[in-house]
Design a protein around this motif. Structure first.
Motif, PDB file in Angstrom:
ATOM      1  N   HIS A 158       5.498   3.183   9.731  1.00  0.00           N
ATOM      2  CA  HIS A 158       4.540   2.540   8.841  1.00  0.00           C
ATOM      3  C   HIS A 158       3.462   3.538   8.430  1.00  0.00           C
ATOM      4  CE1 HIS A 158       6.518  -0.916  10.627  1.00  0.00           C
ATOM      5  NE2 HIS A 158       6.050  -1.641   9.634  1.00  0.00           N
ATOM      6  N   LEU A 159       3.016   3.428   7.193  1.00  0.00           N
ATOM      7  CA  LEU A 159       2.013   4.331   6.646  1.00  0.00           C
ATOM      8  C   LEU A 159       0.704   3.591   6.482  1.00  0.00           C
ATOM      9  CD1 LEU A 159       1.287   7.091   5.329  1.00  0.00           C
ATOM     10  CD2 LEU A 159       1.961   6.075   3.145  1.00  0.00           C
ATOM     11  N   LYS A 160      -0.354   4.159   7.028  1.00  0.00           N
ATOM     12  CA  LYS A 160      -1.688   3.582   6.890  1.00  0.00           C
ATOM     13  C   LYS A 160      -2.402   4.212   5.696  1.00  0.00           C
ATOM     14  CE  LYS A 160      -1.846   1.002  10.695  1.00  0.00           C
ATOM     15  NZ  LYS A 160      -2.099  -0.432  10.689  1.00  0.00           N
ATOM     16  N   ASN A 161      -3.236   3.414   5.073  1.00  0.00           N
ATOM     17  CA  ASN A 161      -4.028   3.923   3.957  1.00  0.00           C
ATOM     18  C   ASN A 161      -5.103   4.876   4.476  1.00  0.00           C
ATOM     19  OD1 ASN A 161      -4.966   4.319   1.415  1.00  0.00           O
ATOM     20  ND2 ASN A 161      -5.424   2.179   0.977  1.00  0.00           N
ATOM     21  N   LYS A 162      -5.561   5.783   3.608  1.00  0.00           N
ATOM     22  CA  LYS A 162      -6.607   6.758   3.943  1.00  0.00           C
ATOM     23  C   LYS A 162      -6.176   7.690   5.069  1.00  0.00           C
ATOM     24  CE  LYS A 162      -9.309   4.583   1.049  1.00  0.00           C
ATOM     25  NZ  LYS A 162      -9.560   5.139  -0.299  1.00  0.00           N
ATOM     26  N   GLY A 163      -4.878   7.869   5.274  1.00  0.00           N
ATOM     27  CA  GLY A 163      -4.393   8.754   6.320  1.00  0.00           C
ATOM     28  C   GLY A 163      -4.278  10.183   5.816  1.00  0.00           C
ATOM     29  N   GLN A 164      -3.707  11.027   6.655  1.00  0.00           N
ATOM     30  CA  GLN A 164      -3.541  12.435   6.329  1.00  0.00           C
ATOM     31  C   GLN A 164      -2.061  12.732   6.179  1.00  0.00           C
ATOM     32  OE1 GLN A 164      -5.431  15.038   9.124  1.00  0.00           O
ATOM     33  NE2 GLN A 164      -5.783  16.654   7.626  1.00  0.00           N
ATOM     34  N   VAL A 165      -1.735  13.463   5.122  1.00  0.00           N
ATOM     35  CA  VAL A 165      -0.338  13.807   4.850  1.00  0.00           C
ATOM     36  C   VAL A 165      -0.242  15.306   4.619  1.00  0.00           C
ATOM     37  CG1 VAL A 165       0.261  11.568   3.867  1.00  0.00           C
ATOM     38  CG2 VAL A 165      -0.585  13.371   2.375  1.00  0.00           C
TER      39      VAL A 165
ATOM     40  N   GLY B 283       0.159  -1.881   8.004  1.00  0.00           N
ATOM     41  CA  GLY B 283       0.337  -0.780   7.067  1.00  0.00           C
ATOM     42  C   GLY B 283       1.540  -1.018   6.168  1.00  0.00           C
ATOM     43  N   PHE B 284       1.858  -0.018   5.371  1.00  0.00           N
ATOM     44  CA  PHE B 284       2.983  -0.120   4.445  1.00  0.00           C
ATOM     45  C   PHE B 284       4.263   0.153   5.221  1.00  0.00           C
ATOM     46  CE2 PHE B 284      -0.741   0.864   2.028  1.00  0.00           C
ATOM     47  CZ  PHE B 284      -0.635   0.062   0.917  1.00  0.00           C
ATOM     48  N   ARG B 285       5.182  -0.805   5.169  1.00  0.00           N
ATOM     49  CA  ARG B 285       6.384  -0.707   6.002  1.00  0.00           C
ATOM     50  C   ARG B 285       7.464   0.099   5.279  1.00  0.00           C
ATOM     51  NH1 ARG B 285       6.389  -5.868   3.978  1.00  0.00           N
ATOM     52  NH2 ARG B 285       8.229  -6.507   2.797  1.00  0.00           N
ATOM     53  N   PRO B 286       8.373   0.675   6.048  1.00  0.00           N
ATOM     54  CA  PRO B 286       9.471   1.435   5.431  1.00  0.00           C
ATOM     55  C   PRO B 286      10.313   0.547   4.521  1.00  0.00           C
ATOM     56  CG  PRO B 286       9.330   1.882   7.779  1.00  0.00           C
ATOM     57  CD  PRO B 286       8.396   0.749   7.512  1.00  0.00           C
ATOM     58  N   GLY B 287      10.774   1.118   3.442  1.00  0.00           N
ATOM     59  CA  GLY B 287      11.556   0.382   2.458  1.00  0.00           C
ATOM     60  C   GLY B 287      10.762   0.012   1.230  1.00  0.00           C
ATOM     61  N   MET B 288       9.432   0.048   1.315  1.00  0.00           N
ATOM     62  CA  MET B 288       8.602  -0.274   0.152  1.00  0.00           C
ATOM     63  C   MET B 288       8.593   0.904  -0.826  1.00  0.00           C
ATOM     64  SD  MET B 288       5.199  -2.218   1.482  1.00  0.00           S
ATOM     65  CE  MET B 288       5.181  -3.996   1.662  1.00  0.00           C
ATOM     66  N   TYR B 289       8.487   0.574  -2.093  1.00  0.00           N
ATOM     67  CA  TYR B 289       8.295   1.603  -3.118  1.00  0.00           C
ATOM     68  C   TYR B 289       6.795   1.725  -3.334  1.00  0.00           C
ATOM     69  CZ  TYR B 289       9.131   4.410  -7.276  1.00  0.00           C
ATOM     70  OH  TYR B 289       9.171   5.442  -8.178  1.00  0.00           O
ATOM     71  N   ILE B 290       6.222   2.853  -2.960  1.00  0.00           N
ATOM     72  CA  ILE B 290       4.767   2.976  -2.921  1.00  0.00           C
ATOM     73  C   ILE B 290       4.294   4.040  -3.907  1.00  0.00           C
ATOM     74  CG2 ILE B 290       4.646   2.231  -0.516  1.00  0.00           C
ATOM     75  CD1 ILE B 290       4.213   5.158   0.247  1.00  0.00           C
TER      76      ILE B 290
ATOM     77  N   GLU C 206       0.772  -8.678   0.847  1.00  0.00           N
ATOM     78  CA  GLU C 206      -0.623  -8.245   0.754  1.00  0.00           C
ATOM     79  C   GLU C 206      -1.311  -8.334   2.117  1.00  0.00           C
ATOM     80  OE1 GLU C 206      -2.248  -6.917  -1.577  1.00  0.00           O
ATOM     81  OE2 GLU C 206      -0.922  -7.121  -3.306  1.00  0.00           O
ATOM     82  N   SER C 207      -1.126  -9.464   2.819  1.00  0.00           N
ATOM     83  CA  SER C 207      -1.754  -9.621   4.137  1.00  0.00           C
ATOM     84  C   SER C 207      -1.077  -8.742   5.180  1.00  0.00           C
ATOM     85  CB  SER C 207      -1.676 -11.085   4.579  1.00  0.00           C
ATOM     86  OG  SER C 207      -2.212 -11.929   3.600  1.00  0.00           O
ATOM     87  N   ARG C 208       0.222  -8.601   5.060  1.00  0.00           N
ATOM     88  CA  ARG C 208       0.971  -7.840   6.066  1.00  0.00           C
ATOM     89  C   ARG C 208       0.583  -6.362   6.047  1.00  0.00           C
ATOM     90  NH1 ARG C 208       7.532  -8.420   6.700  1.00  0.00           N
ATOM     91  NH2 ARG C 208       7.771  -7.102   8.535  1.00  0.00           N
ATOM     92  N   VAL C 209       0.306  -5.852   4.857  1.00  0.00           N
ATOM     93  CA  VAL C 209      -0.071  -4.448   4.729  1.00  0.00           C
ATOM     94  C   VAL C 209      -1.391  -4.174   5.432  1.00  0.00           C
ATOM     95  CG1 VAL C 209      -0.932  -2.813   3.011  1.00  0.00           C
ATOM     96  CG2 VAL C 209       1.269  -3.903   2.685  1.00  0.00           C
TER      97      VAL C 209
ATOM     98  N   ARG D  90      10.572  -7.777  14.375  1.00  0.00           N
ATOM     99  CA  ARG D  90      10.835  -8.351  13.056  1.00  0.00           C
ATOM    100  C   ARG D  90      10.120  -9.687  12.880  1.00  0.00           C
ATOM    101  NH1 ARG D  90      16.371  -6.590  13.849  1.00  0.00           N
ATOM    102  NH2 ARG D  90      16.796  -4.760  12.578  1.00  0.00           N
ATOM    103  N   ALA D  91      10.062 -10.472  13.966  1.00  0.00           N
ATOM    104  CA  ALA D  91       9.495 -11.817  13.857  1.00  0.00           C
ATOM    105  C   ALA D  91       7.971 -11.818  13.834  1.00  0.00           C
ATOM    106  CB  ALA D  91       9.978 -12.679  15.028  1.00  0.00           C
ATOM    107  N   ALA D  92       7.340 -10.679  14.154  1.00  0.00           N
ATOM    108  CA  ALA D  92       5.873 -10.659  14.282  1.00  0.00           C
ATOM    109  C   ALA D  92       5.190 -10.982  12.952  1.00  0.00           C
ATOM    110  CB  ALA D  92       5.422  -9.299  14.807  1.00  0.00           C
TER     111      ALA D  92
END
Length: 1108
Positions: free
Chosen positions: A289-296, A777-784, A770-773, A761-763
Motif C-alpha cells: 500500500h502507498l501512503k500519500n506524502k511519502g518518499q519515492v 492508503g492506496f491499495r495495489p491494483g489501483m490506477y493512480i 475514498e474512506s478506505r484510502v 481482505r475482510a477488514a
C-alpha cells in the motif's frame, strides 16, 4: 473442392485429466478404479515391500521439494496487470514477439512498442508488456519489477552475454518467473543439427535457471510475424502461469509509469527554462500500500517527496464477472499511452479523448478553429428564429409538410378548449367535461378502431386526454346504442387513393383492448374490442349493424380526409362504462399492467407490425400469440369463465389477501394481538368492574411447578455439557501432541496464512474507496496519479518512452544515508579482481549509485583486516557509505555502465548484513628499525620511532627480525631520540632488520553518487560516467608512476667469503686421539730437490707399445 463437403471434426471425449475424473465421479457407478479394486483386491496388493518403500520415499521427496515457506497472500481482489519483460540481445525479435502476443490477445496490431503496453488477456488477468533494450541500467531496473521474463535467444547464434547478465541480475533481485524463447530456428536447413542445437540450448538454459524450465520454440516467420499457433501456445502459458510473491516487491509499493504529464506553469518555463518541474506520473500501483506524502525513488533520477496521490478510473478494466469461456471484442482492451494507443485518458479532473489525425478532416492550408462548434457558429449567416420560421416538418414519409403557421393555428384551437364541471352519479365524483365548438363536434376522426376503457381508469384517461381517437370511440359506442359494432380498419387501396390518404394506426380506449387473442375473431361478437385487420383487395368498408347515421358520417369522412376533428364523448358514459366492464371481464387481463402500471411490449418479429411513415407501427393483436394460455409470457392468461365466489376453493385462494388471512410471522394479526397483551397486560372494565387477566399471567400460575422442575433439569444438562466439553478439549490436546495425523506442520502453516489473508481482505471490504484510502492508503491494483514537485528539467526535456520510469516507494528509514556492512563475492565470470577504494556502481534496493567500498576479512581473533584486493574464489566483507536498506537485501555491482563491452559486466554480487558502524576495519602497518649496538641477546634499535612518547606507547610490544628471531621492546633510550632497548631470543647481527607489526583503523570514504542516466539526452542514456578509478585517471592523463629504486630488480653479485683457519686450543689437542691431532693434519712441506723422483719421458714407439 465444391463437390467435397468438409466433414466437421467430432468432439473428442477426454479419458484422463481433471475433467474426466469429475465426470467419472458424477456417474452413479463411481470411478472404474474403485470398482476394480473391489472386484480384484489381490491385483492391487503390495507385491514388493522394497519397491513400495522406494516409491513412497521418492513421492515424499518430490512433494517436499515443492514446499516453499508459505507467505500471506496479499494480492487484492482486482490485481494489477502482470509485468512481462521481454529481454534479449539486439535484433533477436523482441518487438515482433510483443506485437504478435498483443494481436493474439486483443486482435489489434501495434506499430512501435513505446513504454508499457497493457492488455486484458482473460476474465481475471491483465498483462503489461515492456521491452528491455541492451542498456544495463534498463536491465537492472526492469529485473526489479518483472513478474515474468520472456528471454529471447537467437538459436542460430547461441547464447549471448546479455542473456547471462540478465539472469544474474534477476537472481540477485528476487528471481521472477523466467521462460526462454528460441527464435531464428528457420535458419537451420538440417533437422539433425536443429534437434542437436535445441537440446544443447535447453540443457544450458536449465543449468542457469532450474531443471525443467520452460523453453519455447518459434520455428519461423510468416509475413513478418511468428506462426499463429506457436504464439497462441505461448499466450496460453502466460495466461495460466502462477507467480510466487517476491519479498522485495511485496514489501514495497512501486509504479511502472505508463504516462507522464508536465504540470509546470508555462510562464515559469518561459522565463526560466531550467527551472524545476512539477510532473504527474500515472500507472498501476503494485506491491504494498502507498501512503500519500511519502518518499519515492525514481531510478535514474533520484529521491523525491510525493506532493499528491489520487486514484483514477481504471483505463483498462477487467470484464464484468460473468460465466463465459472467452472475452468478447469490446472486452479485449489495449492501453498504451506512450505508444499512442488507448483513446481515452483519465486525469484528476478531466477525461481526454485522443482522436487520430485520420478522423479529423481539416485542410492544412487554412487555419480553422480547433472546435467544430466554434467553426459552425462562425459560418452561420442567419439567426435561429429565421431558420425556424422557414423550416418545414413532415411527420410521415410521403405526407404533407407542416408549416409553423399551421402549428400556431392548431395551438390556438387547442388553447380555446373549455371545460365544465359535471357531477357523475355513477362514479360518485365531480368530472371535468370538455366543451367543443360546433365545428369540432361535426368533424370526424381518422382513427377507426374501437376502444374500451377500464371501469374508473378509462374514464380518467378520456377526461384528461384530448386525443381525437378516444373521443371518436366514445361517440361511436354511443351511436351503436348497445353492444359496440364490429368494424375493420380502413386501408388505403392501391388505386383511387390520393397521396395524403395514409393508413392510420388503430386506436382504443385502453392498452388491454389492443391485446386480444386470435380467438376473438372477426365474427362480430358482442365482446369484440374493435381490432383492425388489413385487407388488400377491397376499399375501406364497415361490417356491422350500424345505423344510417353512421354511414352518412362515413361518407362525410371520406370527403374530408385531411381533417381529424374531435368526437362527442359526453353522452352515454354510464352505459359505455358498463359495456366496457363486461368486455374486460371476458377479455384476457394483463397481470403485468395491473401490478406494474405500464407494459412495454417486445415484438417477436417485424412481420407482425407495419410501419407508418417510419415512425409509428400498426398493432396486429389478432396475429400475436402472446395472449394464448400456453404462450411463454406467463403474465397473461385467458379466463374460461367468470369467478364463481360460491365455491369454497375460490374463497380460499384469496383468503390470505385480507387481514384475517395467514401473514408473515411479524405481520400476522394473531401474533400482533398476543404482543399487545404482553405489552399492556391485564386491565379492569370501569363500567362493569370486571378484571381481565392477560394470558401470560394465567399461564404463569399453572406453569410455576413445571418451571422449577425444568430449571433443575436444565442445570444438570448444563453441567453435563461442560464436563463433556472439557473432556473433548483434553482429548484434542492429547491428539495434537501424540497422534501422527496426516496433517503436517506445513499444512497447518498454510492454513494459518490462508486465514490471515481472509482477515486482511475482510477488514476494509465494505468501505468505499475514498474512506478506505484514508485508513490503509492506496491499495495495489489501483490506477493512480502521483504528483511530484522539484523534478529536474532534464527529466522532461530528455524524456524517452523506450526507457522505463519506475516509482519505488521507500520505507520510513530507507531515505537515510549511512554505513552498510555487506558480504561480497567477485563474480566468477568477471575477468579482473576488485581493488579497495576503487569506485564501484551498486544496484541496491530501488537505487543505482556509485560509492567507494572497503574490502575486509575477519581473522580468527575477530579482527576485521583490510584487504587490498578481493579474494579470487571466496566471500569477503565490504563496507560502504550508502542508503539504508533492509538486511538480507541482495545487491550487485558493476564497474561501468557505459556502452556494452565484450566481457561480462557484472563485477560482484552479495547481500546486506548490517546497517551500523560496529565493524572497525584495521590496516596492518610494519614499523622498521635497525640495531646499532648488540650485547649478547640485548640490542639497541634505532629508526623505528621518532620520540620517547611513541616508544612509551609501544613498551612490551612484540618485535621480530627478518631472520625470524622474536623479541620485545623494553625501554626507551635517552639518545638517539626514538631509540629503544629490546631483548631477543638469540644474539642479533648488525645486518638484521627489526620490524614491528601494528594495526590502525581505516575510515570508510563517504561517497554516494546516484546514477542519473534518465537525465541524459536521448541517445546518450547509456553513457553515464561517474568517478573514475586511479588506474583510469592515469591511463586517460598519460601518467606513469616513477618506481622506487629499491623496488627495481638488480643483478645479484655475491662476493666470495674468506673463512679463518680452524684454531684448536693446546689443552684440547692433548685430549684428542693421536690421529685427530692437528699436527697430523698439517700439510707436508716442500720436498727437497734431491728427494724428488725424476720424471721418465717415453719415446713415441714406447708409448705405442705401452698402450697395447
Amino acid at each position: 473442392m465444391d463437390g467435397k463437403v468438409k466433414k466437421q471434426k467430432k468432439h473428442q471425449q477426454k479419458h484422463s485429466g481433471p475433467k474426466a475424473e469429475k465426470k467419472k465421479l458424477k456417474k452413479p457407478g463411481g470411478s472404474v478404479e474403485e470398482d476394480e479394486r473391489k472386484r480384484n483386491p489381490k491385483a492391487f496388493s503390495v507385491q514388493s515391500a522394497v519397491r513400495m518403500a522406494k516409491t513412497f520415499h521418492r513421492a515424499q521427496d518430490i512433494k517436499t521439494k515443492k514446499h516453499h515457506i508459505p507467505l500471506v497472500d496479499r494480492t487484492p481482489l482486482d490485481p494489477p496487470p502482470v509485468v512481462i519483460v521481454v529481454v534479449g540481445p539486439p535484433k533477436v525479435g523482441k518487438s515482433t514477439l510483443i506485437r504478435c502476443l498483443i494481436k493474439n490477445f486483443t486482435r489489434q496490431k501495434l506499430g512501435d512498442i513505446c513504454g508499457p503496453v497493457t492488455i486484458v488477456s482473460g476474465k481475471k488477468r491483465r498483462l503489461t508488456f515492456m521491452e528491455c533494450n541492451n542498456d544495463i541500467n534498463t536491465m537492472i531496473d526492469l529485473a526489479k519489477v518483472a513478474d515474468l521474463v520472456l528471454m529471447l535467444i537467437d538459436a542460430s547464434f547461441g547464447f549471448e552475454m546479455e542473456t547471462f547478465e540478465f539472469l544474474n541480475i534477476c537472481q540477485v533481485h528476487g528471481f521472477p518467473r523466467i521462460m526462454g524463447v528460441l527464435t531464428h530456428l528457420d535458419s537451420f536447413k538440417n533437422n539433425k543439427s536443429l534437434r542437436k542445437t535445441k537440446k544443447n540450448l535447453k540443457h544450458r538454459f536449465w543449468t542457469e535457471v532450474y531443471q525443467g524450465a520452460k523453453l519455447f520454440y518459434l520455428s519461423g516467420m510468416v509475413y513478418g510475424e511468428y506462426q499463429t499457433q506457436e504464439v497462441k501456445n505461448l499466450g496460453r502459458f502466460i495466461s495460466v502461469m502462477k507467480f510466487r510473491p517476491l519479498v522485495w516487491q511485496t514489501s514495497h509499493p512501486y509504479v511502472l509509469v505508463d504516462r507522464m504529464e508536465d504540470l509546470t506553469d508555462p510562464e515559469k518555463v518561459r522565463t526560466d527554462p531550467k527551472c524545476d518541474r512539477t510532473v504527474s506520473l500515472y500507472g498501476y500501483l503494485r506491491g504494498a500500500h502507498l501512503k500519500n506524502k511519502g518518499q519515492v525513488h525514481v531510478p535514474g533520477v533520484g529521491d523525491f517527496q510525493v506532493s499528491d496521490v489520487n486514484f483514477l478510473p481504471d483505463p483498462c478494466p477487467l470484464p464484468d464477472a460473468q460465466k463465459k469461456r472467452a472475452l468478447n471484442e469490446k472486452e479485449r482492451l489495449l492501453y498504451a499511452p506512450m505508444a499512442g494507443v488507448g483513446g481515452v485518458v483519465y486525469d484528476k479532473d478531466a477525461v481526454y479523448i485522443d482522436l487520430p489525425a485520420s478522423h479529423v478532416n481539416q485542410l492544412q492550408e487554412e487555419v480553422h478553429p480547433t472546435t467544430e462548434l466554434v467553426q459552425s457558429l462562425i459560418e452561420t449567416h442567419a439567426t435561429l428564429d429565421t431558420k425556424m420560421a422557414a423550416s418545414k416538418v413532415s411527420l410521415f414519409s410521403g405526407s404533407a409538410t407542416l408549416d409553423p403557421a399551421d402549428i400556431s393555428e392548431q395551438t390556438r384551437e387547442r388553447e380555446g378548449l373549455e371545460e365544465e364541471c359535471v357531477w357523475d352519479p355513477t362514479t360518485q365524483r365531480e368530472r371535468r367535461k370538455v366543451i367543443f365548438n360546433e365545428k369540432e363536434e361535426e368533424d370526424d376522426v381518422s382513427g377507426e378502431s374501437d376502444s374500451e376503457e377500464d371501469d374508473s381508469e378509462g374514464s380518467d384517461q378520456a377526461d384528461d386526454e384530448d386525443e381525437p381517437s378516444q373521443v371518436e370511440a366514445d361517440r361511436r359506442a354511443k351511436a351503436a346504442g348497445g353492444a359496440p359494432p364490429e368494424k375493420k380498419q380502413k386501408v388505403e387501396s392501391e388505386a383511387g387513393r390520393t397521396e395524403s390518404s395514409a393508413e392510420m394506426p388503430a386506436f382504443a380506449d385502453s392498452e388491454d383492448d389492443l391485446e386480444m387473442s386470435e380467438e376473438e375473431g372477426d365474427a362480430g361478437t358482442p365482446g369484440d374490442s374493435g381490432h383492425s385487420s388489413e385487407e388488400d383487395d377491397d376499399p375501406t368498408e364497415y361490417e356491422c349493424g350500424a345505423t344510417e347515421d353512421l354511414w352518412k358520417k362515413h361518407s362525410e369522412r371520406e370527403c374530408e380526409e385531411e381533417e381529424q376533428g374531435s368526437l362527442r364523448w359526453k353522452e352515454g358514459l354510464q352505459q359505455k362504462a358498463a359495456e366496457a366492464f363486461l368486455r374486460q371481464q371476458e377479455a384476457a387481463p394483463n397481470l403485468r399492467k395491473l401490478v406494474y402500471g405500464s407494459v412495454v411490449e417486445v415484438q417477436e418479429s417485424e412481420e407482425e407490425e407495419e410501419e407508418l411513415g417510419g415512425l409509428f407501427r400498426v398493432s396486429r393483436p389478432q396475429k400475436s400469440k402472446k395472449v394464448q394460455a400456453n404462450a411463454p409470457d406467463c403474465s397473461r392468461f385467458k379466463p374460461d369463465n367468470r369467478h364463481n365466489w360460491d365455491v369454497e376453493e375460490m374463497l380460499d385462494s384469496i383468503r390470505d389477501c385480507f387481514v384475517t388471512g395467514k401473514w408473515e410471522e411479524g405481520q400476522d394479526a394473531a401474533t400482533l394481538l398476543r404482543q399487545d397483551e404482553e405489552l399492556y397486560g391485564d386491565f379492569e372494565d370501569l363500567e362493569t368492574g370486571e378484571v381481565h387477566m392477560s394470558q401470560t399471567e394465567n399461564a404463569e400460575d399453572h406453569d410455576d411447578e413445571e418451571e422449577e422442575i425444568q430449571v433443575k433439569m436444565d442445570d444438570e444438562e448444563v453441567q453435563k455439557n461442560k464436563r463433556l466439553e472439557k473432556k473433548r478439549r483434553l482429548k484434542e490436546r492429547f491428539d495434537t501432541e501424540y497422534d501422527d495425523d496426516d496433517a503436517t506442520y506445513f499444512d497447518d502453516l498454510k492454513e494459518e496464512m490462508q486465514k490471515q489473508a481472509e482477515l486482511n481482505r475482510a477488514a476494509f471490504q465494505d468501505m468505499d474507496d475514498e474512506s478506505r484510502v484514508q485508513y490503509e492508503g492506496f491499495r495495489p491494483g489501483m490506477y493512480i496519479r502521483v504528483e511530484i514537485c522539484s523534478l529536474p528539467c532534464e527529466f522532461v526535456k530528455n524524456f524517452d518512452p523506450h526507457y522505463p520510469i519506475i516509482l519505488g516507494g521507500l520505507g520510513s528509514s530507507e531515505g537515510n544515508i549511512g554505513f552498510l556492512q555487506m558480504r561480497l563475492k567477485k563474480h566468477r565470470w568477471y575477468n579482473r579482481i576488485l581493488k579497495t577504494k576503487d569506485p564501484l556502481i551498486f544496484s541496491l534496493g530501488w537505487r543505482r549509485f556509485q560509492t567507494i567500498p572497503l574490502y575486509h576479512i575477519e581473522d580468527h581473533n575477530g579482527r576485521h583486516r583490510l584487504l587490498k584486493y578481493t579474494p579470487q574464489h571466496m566471500h569477503c566483507g565490504a563496507s560502504i557509505w550508502g542508503p539504508i536498506t533492509p538486511q538480507g537485501s541482495g545487491f550487485l555491482a558493476v564497474q561501468l555502465v557505459t556502452g556494452s563491452k565484450a566481457t561480462f559486466r557484472i563485477a560482484a554480487t552479495g547481500v546486506v548484513l548490517d546497517l551500523d558502524k560496529s565493524v572497525t576495519i584495521m590496516k596492518k602497518l610494519k614499523l622498521i628499525g635497525y640495531p646499532f649496538k648488540i650485547f649478547k641477546n640485548t640490542c639497541f634499535v634505532k629508526g623505528m620511532f621518532n620520540t620517547v612518547l611513541e616508544v612509551a606507547k609501544f613498551e612490551g610490544a612484540s618485535v621480530r627480525t627478518v631472520s625470524g628471531i622474536r623479541g620485545q621492546i623494553k625501554k626507551a633510550l635517552s639518545s638517539p631520540t626514538g631509540a629503544f632497548r629490546a631483548t631477543f631470543e638469540d644474539r642479533l647481527l648488525m645486518s638484521d632488520i627489526v620490524f614491528l607489526r601494528s594495526w590502525y583503523p581505516v575510515s570508510v570514504p563517504q561517497l554516494y553518487n546516484p546514477v542519473t542516466s534518465l537525465l541524459l539526452p536521448a541517445g546518450q542514456k547509456d553513457s553515464w560516467s561517474g568517478m573514475r578509478t586511479l588506474g583510469q585517471l592515469k591511463h586517460d592523463l598519460g601518467i606513469r608512476n616513477q618506481p622506487k629504486a629499491d623496488s627495481l630488480y638488480k643483478p645479484i653479485v655475491r662476493a666470495k667469503r674468506h673463512f679463518n683457519p680452524l684454531h684448536v686450543p693446546k689443552e684440547l689437542q692433548k685430549a684428542l686421539p693421536f690421529k685427530s691431532k692437528p699436527k697430523q693434519q698439517q700439510p707436508k712441506g716442500r720436498t727437497p730437490r734431491d728427494l724428488q723422483r725424476p720424471s721418465v719421458i717415453r719415446e713415441p714407439h714406447e708409448r705405442k707399445v705401452s698402450r697395447t
